[in-house]
Design an enzyme around this catalytic site. Structure first.
Site, PDB file in Angstrom:
ATOM      1  N   THR A  37     -11.257  -1.091 118.586  1.00 30.97           N
ATOM      2  CA  THR A  37     -12.127   0.025 118.931  1.00 30.97           C
ATOM      3  C   THR A  37     -12.504   0.706 117.622  1.00 30.97           C
ATOM      4  O   THR A  37     -11.686   0.796 116.703  1.00 30.97           O
ATOM      5  CB  THR A  37     -11.486   0.993 119.949  1.00 30.97           C
ATOM      6  OG1 THR A  37     -12.505   1.836 120.494  1.00 30.97           O
ATOM      7  CG2 THR A  37     -10.361   1.813 119.367  1.00 30.97           C
ATOM      8  N   CYS A  47     -12.550  11.392 119.550  1.00 27.79           N
ATOM      9  CA  CYS A  47     -11.956  10.576 120.615  1.00 27.79           C
ATOM     10  C   CYS A  47     -10.522  10.197 120.225  1.00 27.79           C
ATOM     11  O   CYS A  47     -10.151  10.255 119.055  1.00 27.79           O
ATOM     12  CB  CYS A  47     -12.764   9.299 120.818  1.00 27.79           C
ATOM     13  SG  CYS A  47     -14.432   9.556 121.462  1.00 27.79           S
ATOM     14  N   HIS A  78      -9.817   3.979 124.928  1.00 28.14           N
ATOM     15  CA  HIS A  78     -10.634   4.841 124.070  1.00 28.14           C
ATOM     16  C   HIS A  78     -11.103   6.047 124.897  1.00 28.14           C
ATOM     17  O   HIS A  78     -12.076   5.962 125.639  1.00 28.14           O
ATOM     18  CB  HIS A  78     -11.834   4.060 123.533  1.00 28.14           C
ATOM     19  CG  HIS A  78     -12.630   4.775 122.506  1.00 28.14           C
ATOM     20  ND1 HIS A  78     -13.070   4.151 121.367  1.00 28.14           N
ATOM     21  CD2 HIS A  78     -13.090   6.042 122.418  1.00 28.14           C
ATOM     22  CE1 HIS A  78     -13.765   5.002 120.635  1.00 28.14           C
ATOM     23  NE2 HIS A  78     -13.805   6.162 121.270  1.00 28.14           N
TER      24      HIS A  78
END
Length: 174
Positions: free
Chosen positions: A35, A41, A58
């Site tokens: 990711t 995030c 995520h």
């Protein structure tokens, strides 16, 4: 994959990219889950080194209360709905959550003009609270700061690489 002979298959690692508000789990030893660009995030990485099952979640937002209908379609977007579903999916794929290792990363403050809402901090707190509800305590936390991070998990050896703009770190789950 197209290859000739058995050696072509042995030297190939499949890559799976986990997008924002999504997750992926692999139970094969030839997979790397990645990711990219975790700013505010938060990425949750879990790996069971015995059963060779690993996954990345995520998370983009702390609470599904801001978009209840969206959470029904995209539960992984939110910490409160995503973490629970992610852990359930890991378990259903053969991971033993009690022997799995957990790392979280992200939660940075990447806004140039200041982070009024402190969304990165809120995301990190929400993810930690939800993991705690399930009895999961991250072995390592790479949270906060001002830089984005990218994560790469090799499920075969449960090796996690954490890439920052000017630095790389590794965490071995075995």
């Amino acid at each position: 994959m197209v290859g000739f002979g058995s050696s072509a298959a042995k030297n190939t690692t499949r890559s799976i990219v986990v997008g924002v508000g999504d997750m992926a789990i692999a139970a094969e030893s030839d997979v790397t889950l990645s990711t990219f660009g975790l700013g505010s995030c938060v990425g949750v990485v879990m790996c069971d080194p015995v059963h060779k099952v690993g996954g990345i979640l995520h998370v983009m937002l702390p609470s599904s209360s801001v978009a209840v209908q969206k959470a029904k379609v995209q539960p992984y977007l939110f910490a409160d709905t995503g973490v629970t579903k992610f852990l359930s999916m890991l378990s259903s794929m053969g991971a033993d959550l009690e022997q799995s290792h957990c790392v979280i990363a992200g939660g940075a403050s990447v806004m140039a003009s200041g982070d009024t809402f402190k969304i990165g901090q809120q995301n990190a707190e929400a993810v930690l609270a939800k993991l705690s509800e399930h009895g999961v305590i991250p072995a390592h936390q790479f949270l906060g700061g001002f830089s984005n991070r990218s994560l790469h998990l090799n499920t075969g050896n449960c090796l996690l690489q954490i890439a920052l703009p000017n630095e790389k770190q590794e965490v071995s789950f075995s």
